[in-house]
Design an enzyme around this catalytic site. Structure first.
Site, PDB file in Angstrom:
ATOM      1  N   LYS A  46     -13.249   3.518  16.183  1.00 10.18           N
ATOM      2  CA  LYS A  46     -12.997   4.872  16.820  1.00 10.18           C
ATOM      3  C   LYS A  46     -13.192   6.033  15.391  1.00 10.18           C
ATOM      4  O   LYS A  46     -13.537   7.256  15.555  1.00 10.18           O
ATOM      5  CB  LYS A  46     -11.579   5.460  17.434  1.00 10.18           C
ATOM      6  N   ARG A  91      -8.236  12.090   8.913  1.00 14.10           N
ATOM      7  CA  ARG A  91      -9.164  12.276   7.436  1.00 14.10           C
ATOM      8  C   ARG A  91     -10.588  12.089   7.937  1.00 14.10           C
ATOM      9  O   ARG A  91     -11.484  12.587   7.259  1.00 14.10           O
ATOM     10  CB  ARG A  91      -8.814  11.231   6.477  1.00 14.10           C
ATOM     11  N   ASN A  92     -11.027  11.364   9.045  1.00 19.49           N
ATOM     12  CA  ASN A  92     -12.089  11.119   9.222  1.00 19.49           C
ATOM     13  C   ASN A  92     -12.864  12.380  10.196  1.00 19.49           C
ATOM     14  O   ASN A  92     -13.966  12.810   9.801  1.00 19.49           O
ATOM     15  CB  ASN A  92     -12.651  10.023  10.224  1.00 19.49           C
ATOM     16  N   GLY A 103       0.867  -1.381   0.151  1.00 18.66           N
ATOM     17  CA  GLY A 103      -0.002   0.056   0.047  1.00 18.66           C
ATOM     18  C   GLY A 103       0.957   1.187   0.010  1.00 18.66           C
ATOM     19  O   GLY A 103       1.772   1.511   0.895  1.00 18.66           O
ATOM     20  N   GLY A 104       0.723   1.917  -0.931  1.00 22.86           N
ATOM     21  CA  GLY A 104       1.747   3.267  -1.247  1.00 22.86           C
ATOM     22  C   GLY A 104       0.807   4.428  -0.975  1.00 22.86           C
ATOM     23  O   GLY A 104       1.059   5.512  -1.348  1.00 22.86           O
ATOM     24  N   GLY A 105      -0.071   4.539   0.271  1.00 26.48           N
ATOM     25  CA  GLY A 105      -0.713   5.552   0.653  1.00 26.48           C
ATOM     26  C   GLY A 105       0.075   6.355   1.587  1.00 26.48           C
ATOM     27  O   GLY A 105       1.272   6.084   1.946  1.00 26.48           O
TER      28      GLY A 105
END
Ligand SMILES: NC(=O)C1=CN([C@@H]2O[C@H](COP(=O)(O)OP(=O)(O)OC[C@H]3O[C@@H](n4cnc5c(N)ncnc54)[C@H](O)[C@@H]3O)[C@@H](O)[C@H]2O)C=CC1
Ligand SMILES: O=C(CO)COP(=O)(O)O
Length: 340
Positions: free
Chosen positions: A191, A255-256, A11-13
């Site tokens: 959460k 981000r949430n 995963g490259g995030g």
């Protein structure tokens, strides 16, 4: 694991890149797998991941790669840092290569149809793999910028916990071990929902009392749900529980939280998610959590309220009114109130 063997990060995030850098800092060779050859080439030449972690230098020990089968074959320790919606589809085609590998999921989500957590999906795809979960208050950018940080490696497999501590524990990153994989993973997934609410509260200028009430009642609610599923509530007092809840409910870097903030500013859910351009797992988790809580008969008024705003056309004012005027409940579920 042999000394010269590379470690895989799938995963490259933002979190994959931050984790890959941490591993490289401790002297490991890291294969950072991503599906997009253009992105891999950009990272290889620019030594930066401008789409997901702008301004952070990707260390020389991190090698961007695009061949998943070759990556898995070469590595014994594999961190899975994919969005929850992509994990099954990415790993299924290479399931035959996963036996005996140490697979550590960092993905904080729940699969919609099955209500499986990500390590449970990995277990289903790769029953002979060794499985762990890494979870805690771990904002990717802060890790990349060397903010002092702690996390939890949770697995019944003690040797796996030790192997992860050996490669990740360092001067700015503490790695605590836990045997409660299910509790740690559930905390990380749940959460995110409450972080959306906290972002809304912040953008509406609500007070500090309100924010504190929200976080504390969120902890009560998520623990109640977890106990109904058989989890150990004590894990929710740790980094992967209340620790992660606090960071995501208080930081504009989450981000949430950002999705919630945008909703509070009047954007639609679609607009808020599009503006973010990264994964906000809490949106999907909210859908599946609301359905599961109803199915199990678990009282989750915050989840029901946010669901009503996002998916049932209710206004925030209506939901706040209902929440505040609802029958008063006990503070902590697990303390008897029989004396009242
Ligand atoms: N960013 C953070 O601070 C933290 C994130 N996490 C969790 O890690 C997981 C990944 O999050 P981020 O790295 O932040 O996401 P991100 O939104 O920054 O990046 C997601 C990455 O996954 C890739 N991707 C999407 N679909 C794919 C597919 N089908 N196959 C292969 N690659 C695919 C994208 O191209 C992108 O590189 C999430 O579950 C998140 O909750 C956990 C701790 C901290
Ligand atoms: O899980 C995280 C911090 O521990 C990251 O939260 P966000 O996905 O909301 O950015």
């Amino acid at each position: 694991m042999t000394a010269r063997q590379p470690i895989a990060v799938l995963g490259g995030g933002s979190f994959g890149t931050a984790l890959a850098n941490l591993l490289a800092e401790s002297g490991q060779t890291v294969w950072l797998w991503m599906r997009d050859p253009g992105q891999a080439e950009a990272i290889r030449t620019q030594r930066e991941n401008p789409r997901y972690l702008k301004g952070i230098k990707v260390l020389p020990g991190v090698e961007p790669v695009t061949d998943l089968a070759a990556t898995i074959s070469a590595c014994e320790l594999i961190f899975v840092v994919l969005p929850s919606g992509a994990l099954r589809q990415a790993l299924q085609p290479v399931s035959g290569l996963l036996a005996g590998k140490m697979l550590v999921s960092t993905t904080k989500g729940i699969e919609a149809q099955s209500f499986k957590l990500m390590s449970q999906i990995i277990e289903e795809i790769a029953p002979a793999a060794r499985i762990g979960v890494l979870s805690g208050p771990n904002l990717a950018r802060e890790i990349a910028e060397h903010a002092l940080t702690a996390t939890v490696i949770a697995s019944e497999d003690e040797a796996l916990c030790r192997a992860v501590q050996a490669v990740l524990h360092g001067r700015t990153f503490r790695v605590y071990a836990s045997a409660d994989r299910f509790g740690a993973e559930l905390g990380g997934a749940l959460k995110n929902v409450y972080a959306i609410m906290a972002g809304m509260a912040a953008s509406l200028g609500m007070g500090e009392n309100t924010k504190s009430m929200l976080i504390t009642r969120a902890l009560a609610e998520m623990t109640r749900f977890a106990v109904r599923l058989g989890a150990n509530p004590m894990t929710f007092l740790g980094l992967a529980g209340v620790g992660d809840l606090i960071v995501t409910c208080t930081s504009p870097k989450s981000r949430n939280y950002q999705v919630g903030y945008a909703l509070g500013q009047g954007l639609s859910l679609e607009e808020a998610v599009a503006r973010l351009g990264e994964v906000a797992e809490g949106v999907n988790t909210l859908r599946v959590l609301k359905a599961k809580a109803e199915e199990l008969g678990v009282y989750m008024p915050l989840v029901a309220g946010l669901h009503a705003i996002l998916f049932e056309g209710r206004t925030l004012a209506q939901v706040i009114e209902a929440l505040m005027t609802g029958e008063p409940k006990t503070d902590v579920d697990f303390i008897s109130t029989s004396g009242f």
